[in-house]
Design an enzyme around this catalytic site. Structure first.
Site, PDB file in Angstrom:
ATOM      1  N   CYS A  37       0.852  -1.191   0.000  1.00  0.00           N
ATOM      2  CA  CYS A  37       0.000   0.000   0.000  1.00  0.00           C
ATOM      3  C   CYS A  37       0.890   1.243   0.000  1.00  0.00           C
ATOM      4  CB  CYS A  37      -0.878  -0.038   1.262  1.00  0.00           C
ATOM      5  SG  CYS A  37      -1.883   1.429   1.549  1.00  0.00           S
ATOM      6  N   GLY A  38       0.381   2.325  -0.527  1.00  0.00           N
ATOM      7  CA  GLY A  38       1.110   3.584  -0.461  1.00  0.00           C
ATOM      8  C   GLY A  38       1.377   4.031   0.964  1.00  0.00           C
TER       9      GLY A  38
END
Length: 162
Positions: A37-38
């Protein structure tokens, strides 16, 4: 409703416990996490919090979830390896679980009833949403965008461990 601390948990290594057995009388920061995930770099800040506050009465617990963009696709072994080698994670991780929907884990069924500072309650919005459970079972919810080092989260942790 079952007390949060009586909620059964399966851990990443397959062992079973309750939140109360895991945390004892400490406050608990529960975070739904993902490896791809970012927001995954938040793991570094979470580990800093875990180490800084472990002797002051806080336990950080990660809850891997693959419900947001398929960003936690790995097996439990792959998750453990990633967390250990990439971020040096020492805090406990639960078995990969669902935080929303029909298969929602009972812990998250309770946690999602709490509103965050913006008034959001209900479904988890994204990876790295956080819940600080006080020693008295009070719960404060934080948006996924609230960084581990943010003043709001640190102030709440300080209050929870004092």
């Amino acid at each position: 409703m079952t007390s949060l601390r009586d909620t059964n948990l399966t851990m990443l290594d397959g062992s079973t416990t309750t939140l109360g057995e895991l945390a004892g009388d400490r406050a608990v920061l529960v975070v739904n996490v993902a490896s791809k995930c970012g927001l995954t770099p938040q793991y570094a800040g979470l580990e800093e919090i875990a180490r800084e506050y472990q002797d002051r009465g806080l336990l950080v617990v990660g809850a891997p979830c693959n419900q947001f963009g398929g960003q936690e696709p790995g097996t439990n072994e792959e998750i453990a390896e990633f967390c250990s080698t990439t971020y040096g994670i020492t805090f406990p991780l639960m078995d990969k679980l669902e935080v929303n929907g029909e298969g929602q884990h009972p812990l998250f069924a309770q946690l999602t009833t709490i509103e965050d500072a913006e008034g959001h309650s209900g479904d988890v919005r994204w990876n790295f949403e956080k819940w600080l459970i006080g020693k008295d079972d009070s719960v404060t919810r934080f948006s996924p965008r609230v960084e581990p080092a943010s003043a709001a989260l640190i102030d709440a942790i300080e209050a929870a461990v004092s």
